[in-house]
Design a protein around this motif. Structure first.
Motif, short mmCIF file in Angstrom:
data_model
loop_
_atom_site.label_atom_id
_atom_site.label_comp_id
_atom_site.label_asym_id
_atom_site.label_seq_id
_atom_site.Cartn_x
_atom_site.Cartn_y
_atom_site.Cartn_z
N LEU A 136 -50.36 111.87 103.95
CA LEU A 136 -49.88 111.51 105.28
C LEU A 136 -49.13 112.62 106.00
O LEU A 136 -48.85 112.49 107.19
CB LEU A 136 -48.97 110.28 105.20
CG LEU A 136 -49.59 108.98 104.69
CD1 LEU A 136 -48.53 107.88 104.62
CD2 LEU A 136 -50.76 108.54 105.56
N GLY A 137 -48.77 113.69 105.29
CA GLY A 137 -47.96 114.73 105.91
C GLY A 137 -46.50 114.64 105.49
O GLY A 137 -46.07 113.65 104.91
N ALA A 155 -39.36 111.35 91.85
CA ALA A 155 -39.41 111.48 93.31
C ALA A 155 -40.20 112.71 93.78
O ALA A 155 -40.98 112.62 94.74
CB ALA A 155 -38.01 111.49 93.90
N PRO A 156 -40.04 113.88 93.14
CA PRO A 156 -40.81 115.03 93.61
C PRO A 156 -42.32 114.81 93.57
O PRO A 156 -43.04 115.20 94.51
CB PRO A 156 -40.38 116.16 92.66
CG PRO A 156 -39.01 115.75 92.21
CD PRO A 156 -39.07 114.26 92.09
N ASP A 157 -42.82 114.17 92.51
CA ASP A 157 -44.26 113.93 92.41
C ASP A 157 -44.72 112.89 93.44
O ASP A 157 -45.79 113.03 94.04
CB ASP A 157 -44.62 113.45 91.01
CG ASP A 157 -44.52 114.54 89.97
OD1 ASP A 157 -44.57 115.73 90.36
OD2 ASP A 157 -44.38 114.22 88.78
N ILE A 158 -43.92 111.84 93.62
CA ILE A 158 -44.27 110.82 94.61
C ILE A 158 -44.30 111.45 96.00
O ILE A 158 -45.24 111.23 96.78
CB ILE A 158 -43.27 109.66 94.58
CG1 ILE A 158 -43.32 108.92 93.23
CG2 ILE A 158 -43.52 108.69 95.74
CD1 ILE A 158 -44.58 108.13 92.99
N HIS A 159 -43.31 112.25 96.31
CA HIS A 159 -43.24 112.89 97.62
C HIS A 159 -44.44 113.80 97.83
O HIS A 159 -45.06 113.80 98.92
CB HIS A 159 -41.94 113.68 97.74
CG HIS A 159 -41.71 114.25 99.11
ND1 HIS A 159 -42.30 115.44 99.53
CD2 HIS A 159 -40.97 113.80 100.15
CE1 HIS A 159 -41.93 115.68 100.76
NE2 HIS A 159 -41.13 114.71 101.17
N ASP A 193 -41.18 111.78 103.50
CA ASP A 193 -39.74 111.60 103.28
C ASP A 193 -39.38 110.12 103.32
O ASP A 193 -38.68 109.60 102.44
CB ASP A 193 -38.94 112.35 104.36
CG ASP A 193 -39.08 113.86 104.24
OD1 ASP A 193 -39.45 114.35 103.15
OD2 ASP A 193 -38.82 114.55 105.24
N ASP A 194 -39.86 109.43 104.35
CA ASP A 194 -39.51 108.01 104.52
C ASP A 194 -40.13 107.14 103.43
O ASP A 194 -39.48 106.25 102.89
CB ASP A 194 -39.96 107.52 105.89
CG ASP A 194 -39.20 108.18 107.03
OD1 ASP A 194 -38.08 108.67 106.78
OD2 ASP A 194 -39.73 108.21 108.16
N THR A 248 -39.98 103.82 98.68
CA THR A 248 -40.54 103.50 97.37
C THR A 248 -39.43 103.25 96.36
O THR A 248 -39.45 102.25 95.61
CB THR A 248 -41.45 104.65 96.88
OG1 THR A 248 -42.59 104.74 97.72
CG2 THR A 248 -41.89 104.43 95.44
N PHE A 249 -38.46 104.13 96.32
CA PHE A 249 -37.40 103.99 95.33
C PHE A 249 -36.40 102.90 95.71
O PHE A 249 -35.78 102.29 94.82
CB PHE A 249 -36.72 105.34 95.08
CG PHE A 249 -37.54 106.24 94.22
CD1 PHE A 249 -37.41 106.19 92.83
CD2 PHE A 249 -38.48 107.09 94.76
CE1 PHE A 249 -38.20 106.99 92.02
CE2 PHE A 249 -39.27 107.89 93.95
CZ PHE A 249 -39.13 107.84 92.58
#
Length: 203
Positions: A48-49, A37-41, A54-55, A60-61
């Motif tokens: 996108l900012g 999650a940290p890398d995807i975020h 966050d959303d 995704t998960f």
């Protein structure tokens, strides 16, 4: 009174094992979230900012959890799968991304893109000429270029993420690099000093 027995640890299991085990013990899927999650975020935030990141990370998960029964466990690392889901979701926000890139190219600042300036680990990622070049790319070419540049996926991982042939990845990447190079070389704002900061993924 004792509670339920703790879930077995997943630290030693690879992604495919965690996904397979989570079919019987859904709580184990949290281990996949913790890993990726940290890398995807971070990737989504650069495109996108912070707000959309966050959303989109959460969605995704959620999608990954709901579709985990169809995951091909021969693919031991789930990163391409997760980035592919995120890329599809980012695609729904492509107008936001292009608008932010164009604003950054025009003014050097945009509220949506502000997090890029604050968080970028590469100065060139927020240079106006590069933002303009990225905005000019087609969505498909931009996905391929940034999955390589910002997500650090291999060509094969990008192919797996986007479900396209490896040859298509190569052709899109070559086309995107050429367009970025041409845009940077013709932009008078991009001085010789700045050219030294040109990211290697455009070469």
């Amino acid at each position: 009174m004792t509670g339920p027995p703790p879930a077995p640890p997943t630290d030693g299991a690879d992604d495919a094992d965690v996904i397979a085990q989570s079919l019987d013990e859904p709580e184990l899927f949290a281990g996949l979230y913790d890993r990726h999650a940290p890398d995807i975020h971070r990737y989504v935030a650069r495109r996108l900012g912070e707000g959309p990141a966050d959303d989109i990370t959460a969605e995704t998960f959620l999608i990954a959890f709901r579709t985990r029964g169809r995951y091909d466990t021969a693919r031991r690392l789930a990163r391409p799968w997760l980035y592919g889901i995120a890329a599809n979701l980012i695609g729904k926000h492509r107008r936001t991304e292009v608008r932010a890139l164009k604003a950054l190219a025009r003014t050097g600042h945009d509220p949506v893109a502000a997090s890029w300036s604050d968080r970028a680990d590469d100065r060139i990622s927020v240079q106006a000429p590069l933002a303009g070049a990225l905005a000019s790319l087609s969505p498909g070419d931009r996905h391929v270029l940034l999955l390589v540049a910002w997500a650090d996926l291999s060509y094969q991982e990008v192919a797996d993420a986007l479900r396209i042939p490896l040859g298509t990845v190569r052709s899109r990447l070559n086309r995107a690099r050429r367009k970025v190079r041409e845009a940077l070389s013709t932009d008078p704002a991009f001085t010789s000093a700045e050219q030294e900061l040109t990211p290697s993924w455009t070469k």
